[in-house]
Design an enzyme around this catalytic site. Structure first.
Site, PDB file in Angstrom:
ATOM      1  N   ASP A  29       0.833  -1.208   0.000  1.00 29.87           N
ATOM      2  CA  ASP A  29       0.000   0.000   0.000  1.00 29.87           C
ATOM      3  C   ASP A  29       0.865   1.255   0.000  1.00 29.87           C
ATOM      4  OD1 ASP A  29       0.813  -0.657   2.661  1.00 29.87           O
ATOM      5  OD2 ASP A  29      -0.728   0.663   3.489  1.00 29.87           O
ATOM      6  N   GLU A  58       0.151  -1.132   5.682  1.00 31.73           N
ATOM      7  CA  GLU A  58       1.139  -0.540   6.599  1.00 31.73           C
ATOM      8  C   GLU A  58       0.801   0.903   6.927  1.00 31.73           C
ATOM      9  OE1 GLU A  58       4.725   1.476   8.090  1.00 31.73           O
ATOM     10  OE2 GLU A  58       3.642   1.957   6.273  1.00 31.73           O
TER      11      GLU A  58
HETATM   12 ZN    ZN Z   1       6.615   2.619   4.184  1.00 27.46          ZN
END
Ligand code: ZN
Length: 424
Positions: free
Chosen positions: A73, A136
């Site tokens: 992501d 994340e």
């Molecule tokens: Zn990162």
């Protein structure tokens, strides 16, 4: 397959978090692995939120395993103000542009490139566990945290891991380069502090106005210092920078200032910080109403091992009637600052860049997926190798407009990673 092409393809898949999901990027990785005959497992903790884990068996399976992890992501990008569209993977003047070029599809492309290369030419020394992770950028809940909690067996036998943030070169004053390696990261605690008062008419009352109480509270928080020693990684950084530059080892600010944005970030790794970030009280158009309560949001970043110390320190500046909640938090991570992996990393860098003068361990001031993986006892290192041209401000690229990476750096990083993976 050239790492550049892999990275361009990945940059063209919008995986904004929040906004888009990671499924298409994970499918892209899966397609490449399948075509090369490499086994993998797709894990989907929520619809469209996909992680992928794949093991490359080593020549010496008795050795502890090494994990390589990267998140699929990216943070969202508003195309306005970009000189090249953020999801087009355009190249100009030797730079590859795109959201994720440094954070962190560049390394994801290197991981994939390494797997494809290993499938054709030989094997790594030890088993390598590749983790392509989701989520994340909003706290790792559906990515590294989910993996560590729900499928820890996929990481069994893993002693060490490499991922973000580190491995990039920094120019040294006086010439030459050093390479960074994150060996620790601060944890975070978010506080929502409730400051009570007595509601009333602004023109008539005001003795128990919670908005007035915010001012002194914020000042006390700004002045808050936790009694603590800097982490081993911070001390090791100062020792190494002093050795390489002749700067004052016991005076970190002038010592690290010549290292630019990296130096500024590394300085934050020496202590716990409390930063007020939110206030909430009253509501337009009722300027004549004293609210019943005011709330203050505080972002705290604490040193490894200092979670309770930080919490106690914050409590010490509250008045007896002030209460707080902790809506979210992340854990810290800390790994040894010396050892065979660091030696192997330095050797791999020197094999590519003879001007490398040393390795700089440091404490990452913010959080990464390393904190979640550390809960399994894995020693996590931020090492996504990237030899950079002097003057390229890598840390300033994170989440920034015109995020970009030098094409040659990407290829150089791939070489270093291949050496490390095959030799270590
Ligand atoms: Zn990162």
């Amino acid at each position: 397959m050239d790492v550049l092409e892999l990275c361009r393809d990945l940059l063209r898949i919008d995986t904004s978090n929040p906004g888009s999901d990671e499924a298409a990027a994970a499918e892209y990785v899966a397609d490449r692995l399948r075509a090369a005959g490499i086994a993998y497992e797709l894990l989907e903790p929520a619809p469209g939120r996909v992680n992928l884990v794949s093991v490359m068996p080593g020549r010496e399976p008795a050795l502890p395993r090494l994990a390589l992890h990267g998140h699929l992501d990216v943070v969202p990008a508003d195309p306005a103000g970009w000189s090249h569209p953020p999801f087009a993977g355009e190249i100009a003047e030797g730079m590859l542009y795109g959201r994720g070029a440094v954070d962190m599809k560049g390394f994801v492309a290197m991981m994939l490139g390494l797997q494809l290369e290993l499938a054709e030419h030989g094997r790594p020394r030890r088993d390598l566990v590749f983790c392509y992770l989701a989520d994340e950028e909003t706290g790792s809940v559906l990515g590294a945290r989910w993996l560590a909690e729900k499928r820890p067996e996929l990481l069994s036998g893993v002693a060490e891991a490499i991922g973000e943030v580190g491995g990039f070169s920094v120019a040294l004053p006086g010439g030459g380069r050093a390479y960074t390696i994150q060996t620790a990261e601060r944890g975070s605690l978010w506080f929502s502090i409730r400051v009570p008062g007595v509601a009333g008419h602004a023109a008539l009352s005001g003795t128990a106005n919670p908005v007035r109480r915010l001012g002194p509270l914020i000042e006390r928080i700004n002045a808050l210092r936790v009694e603590e020693e800097p982490p081993a990684a911070f001390r090791a950084l100062c020792t190494e920078v002093a050795r390489l530059t002749g700067g004052p080892e016991d005076d970190p600010e002038p010592l690290l200032a010549p290292l630019g944005v990296f130096g500024q970030a590394a300085l934050r790794g020496r202590r716990t910080d409390f930063v007020p970030t939110q206030t909430l009280a009253g509501r337009a158009p009722n300027y004549n109403v004293i609210p019943e309560v005011a709330e203050l949001g505080v972002d705290c970043r604490y040193l490894p091992g200092g979670r309770e110390r930080a919490r106690t320190a914050l409590e010490s500046v509250l008045e007896p009637d002030m209460t707080y909640e902790m809506p979210a938090s992340t854990l810290e991570a800390e790994a040894p600052v010396v050892g065979p992996l660091l030696e192997a990393a330095l050797a791999a860098i020197r094999g590519h860049d003879p001007e490398c003068r040393g390795l700089l361990p440091y404490v990452m001031p913010a959080g990464t997926d390393a904190a979640a993986l550390s809960t399994l006892g894995i020693h996590c290192y931020g090492f996504t190798p990237l030899p950079l041209p002097d003057g390229f401000d890598y840390p300033a690229m994170f989440h920034a407009r015109d995020e970009r990476v030098p094409v040659e750096s990407l290829r150089g990083g791939m070489e270093i990673l291949f050496r490390l993976a095959t030799d270590y």
